[in-house]
Design an enzyme around this catalytic site. Structure first.
Site, PDB file in Angstrom:
ATOM      1  CB  SER A  46      -0.912   0.012   1.227  1.00 35.95           C
ATOM      2  OG  SER A  46      -1.858  -1.032   1.109  1.00 35.95           O
ATOM      3  CG  ASN A  69       1.100  -7.269   9.547  1.00 34.85           C
ATOM      4  OD1 ASN A  69       1.225  -6.060   9.383  1.00 34.85           O
ATOM      5  ND2 ASN A  69       0.060  -7.950   9.080  1.00 34.85           N
ATOM      6  N   GLY A  72       2.826  -0.945   9.962  1.00 26.40           N
ATOM      7  CA  GLY A  72       2.612   0.502  10.047  1.00 26.40           C
ATOM      8  C   GLY A  72       2.722   1.218   8.717  1.00 26.40           C
ATOM      9  CG  ASN A 125      -5.131  -1.155   2.875  1.00 28.69           C
ATOM     10  OD1 ASN A 125      -6.134  -1.468   3.521  1.00 28.69           O
ATOM     11  ND2 ASN A 125      -3.912  -1.493   3.231  1.00 28.69           N
ATOM     12  CB  CYS A 128      -4.525  -0.565   7.546  1.00 25.37           C
ATOM     13  SG  CYS A 128      -3.138  -0.997   8.604  1.00 25.37           S
ATOM     14  N   GLY A 215      -2.988 -15.681   7.447  1.00 18.96           N
ATOM     15  CA  GLY A 215      -2.604 -17.099   7.405  1.00 18.96           C
ATOM     16  C   GLY A 215      -3.800 -18.031   7.588  1.00 18.96           C
ATOM     17  N   GLY A 263      -0.652 -14.291   0.218  1.00 10.45           N
ATOM     18  CA  GLY A 263       0.355 -13.469   0.881  1.00 10.45           C
ATOM     19  C   GLY A 263       1.192 -14.283   1.847  1.00 10.45           C
ATOM     20  CB  THR A 264       0.420 -15.499   5.288  1.00 16.66           C
ATOM     21  OG1 THR A 264      -0.070 -14.217   5.668  1.00 16.66           O
ATOM     22  CG2 THR A 264       1.143 -16.126   6.462  1.00 16.66           C
TER      23      THR A 264
HETATM   24  O1  RRO Z   1       1.311  -2.113   6.915  1.00 16.44           O
HETATM   25  C1  RRO Z   1       0.622  -2.770   7.717  1.00 16.44           C
HETATM   26  O2  RRO Z   1       0.912  -2.840   8.922  1.00 16.44           O
HETATM   27  C2  RRO Z   1      -0.595  -3.494   7.288  1.00 16.44           C
HETATM   28  C3  RRO Z   1      -1.492  -3.026   6.349  1.00 16.44           C
HETATM   29 BR1  RRO Z   1      -1.194  -1.463   5.398  1.00 16.44          BR
HETATM   30  C4  RRO Z   1      -2.676  -3.753   6.077  1.00 16.44           C
HETATM   31  O3  RRO Z   1      -3.548  -3.391   5.274  1.00 16.44           O
HETATM   32  N1  RRO Z   1      -2.887  -4.907   6.743  1.00 16.44           N
HETATM   33  C5  RRO Z   1      -1.998  -5.371   7.652  1.00 16.44           C
HETATM   34  O4  RRO Z   1      -2.238  -6.429   8.237  1.00 16.44           O
HETATM   35  N2  RRO Z   1      -0.856  -4.658   7.904  1.00 16.44           N
END
Ligand code: RRO
Length: 302
Positions: A46, A69, A72, A125, A128, A215, A263-264
Site C-alpha cells: 500500500s 503483523n 505501520g 486499502n 488496515c 494465514g 500473501g502469508t
Molecule cells: O502495513 C501494515 O501494517 C498493514 C497493512 Br497497510 C494492512 O492493510 N494490513 C496489515 O495487516 N498490515
C-alpha cells in the site's frame, strides 16, 4: 487443457492467483519475480502520498496458525515508487496498485499518480486494522467506503477495487457501500485485528501492541465473508485470507471469488505456491470434467 484464466473487472488474468498486498511488493524486481513465478497479477505494497518508515520492531510475530503483523504502512511514497512500477510493467507483469491515505482526496491523488505510471488496476486499502487515521476508522464507516471509492473512481480510468475489513459485524453492507461508490470489484479480506502477549515480558509482543492476523487461521472467516458478499453485490470479488493450496483457493472460488490473493503462504510455501495452486486447479477441473474455472465461481450457493 481446462481453462484456468479469469476476468476481474475487465482485467483478463492468465490464472486466478494474485500476489496479496504487503509481501514481496515494495520493489519492481520482487513484483516481477512473483509474476514470473506464476501469479496471474501482483498487488503492490500500500502506497501513500509521502514516504513512511512504519512502526518500530517487533512488527511481525509467527503464531500457530499464521502471522501477526503491524508494519505501520511502510512505503517509499508515490513519487519514489514510479520507477518500481515501471520495472514490473516493462517486465510484463499485470500490476494492481494498492493505495492508502488520510482522506478521500489523498486516496484520489495517489491513485491518479499510480494510474499515470500505467498500473492495470487500483486496490483501495480501506481496511488496515490498526493505523489510526489511515484505514482503521475508514474501515468502520460505510459512508467513508462509499465516499472514498467514488472520489477515486472520479479520477482514474482503470478498475477500482476497495479492500474490505473483516473487523465489522456485517461485511456485506460494506461491499454494498463500495458498489454504490462505483467499485468495479471488491477485495475481501484484510487481516483480523489481534494481539499476542509474551508471558515473560508481560507485554504485547508487537511494538504497536495490536496487529493484523493473517494465514490459515483466518481462512474460514475469509470464506464466510466472500460467501456473504457474493449474495449482496453484483461486482466481482477477489478473495484473500489464508490460502495455501488449490483446495483453499477452490473454497474461496466456490464461495464467490473470481480470483484469489496469496500473501502469508509465500513465507511457508515459497514462490512455488502460485504454480502449485494453478496446477492443482487444472487437475481438479480435469477430474471433475469442468471446462473452466469461471463455471465454479459461486458454485457453493447452490
Ligand atoms: O502495513 C501494515 O501494517 C498493514 C497493512 Br497497510 C494492512 O492493510 N494490513 C496489515 O495487516 N498490515
Amino acid at each position: 487443457m481446462p481453462d484456468v484464466s479469469t476476468t476481474v473487472a475487465g482485467l483478463k488474468l492468465r490464472n486466478p492467483t494474485m500476489l496479496a498486498s504487503g509481501i514481496l511488493d515494495e520493489t519492481g524486481g520482487t513484483l516481477l519475480r512473483v509474476f514470473k513465478a506464476g501469479a496471474g497479477a501482483v498487488a503492490t505494497k500500500s502506497i501513500g502520498p509521502e514516504p513512511r518508515s512504519g512502526y518500530k520492531n517487533p512488527t511481525v510475530v509467527e503464531l500457530d496458525g499464521g502471522l501477526l503483523n503491524a508494519m505501520g504502512l511502510p512505503n517509499p511514497g508515490v513519487e519514489e515508487f514510479g520507477p518500481e512500477v515501471k520495472v514490473a510493467l516493462e517486465g510484463g507483469a499485470l500490476v494492481i496498485g494498492s493505495v492508502f491515505g488520510k482522506d478521500a482526496d489523498e486516496y484520489a491523488l495517489v491513485a491518479k499518480r499510480l494510474a499515470s505510471y500505467g498500473v492495470h488496476g487500483i486496490e483501495l486499502n480501506l481496511s488496515c486494522p490498526h493505523a489510526k487515521g489511515l484505514g482503521a476508522e475508514i474501515a468502520q464507516s460505510e459512508e467513508a467506503v462509499r465516499e472514498f471509492t467514488a472520489a477515486v473512481k472520479a479520477k482514474v480510468n482503470v478498475p477500482v477495487m476497495p479492500k474490505l475489513s473483516p473487523n465489522v459485524s456485517n461485511i456485506a453492507r460494506f461491499a454494498q457501500a463500495a458498489e454504490d461508490g462505483g467499485a468495479d470489484a471488491v477485495v475481501a479480506i484484510n487481516t483480523l485485528k489481534a494481539m499476542a502477549i509474551s508471558p515473560e515480558l508481560r507485554l504485547p509482543i508487537l511494538s504497536n501492541k495490536v496487529g493484523g492476523l493473517s494465514g490459515p487461521a483466518i481462512r474460514p472467516v475469509g470464506v464466510r465473508c466472500v460467501y456473504e458478499i457474493y449474495e449482496a453485490v453484483d461486482v466481482p470479488i477477489v478473495g484473500v485470507g489464508g490460502i495455501e493450496t488449490s483446495r483453499d483457493a477452490l473454497e474461496y472460488i466456490m464461495a464467490g471469488a473470481s480470483a484469489v490473493q496469496i500473501g502469508t503462504a509465500l513465507c511457508t510455501r515459497g514462490l512455488g505456491v502460485f504454480a502449485d495452486i494453478v496446477a492443482g486447479l487444472a487437475s481438479f477441473l480435469e477430474k471433475q470434467e469442468v471446462e473452466s474455472i469461471a463455471t465454479l465461481v459461486g458454485a457453493a450457493h447452490g
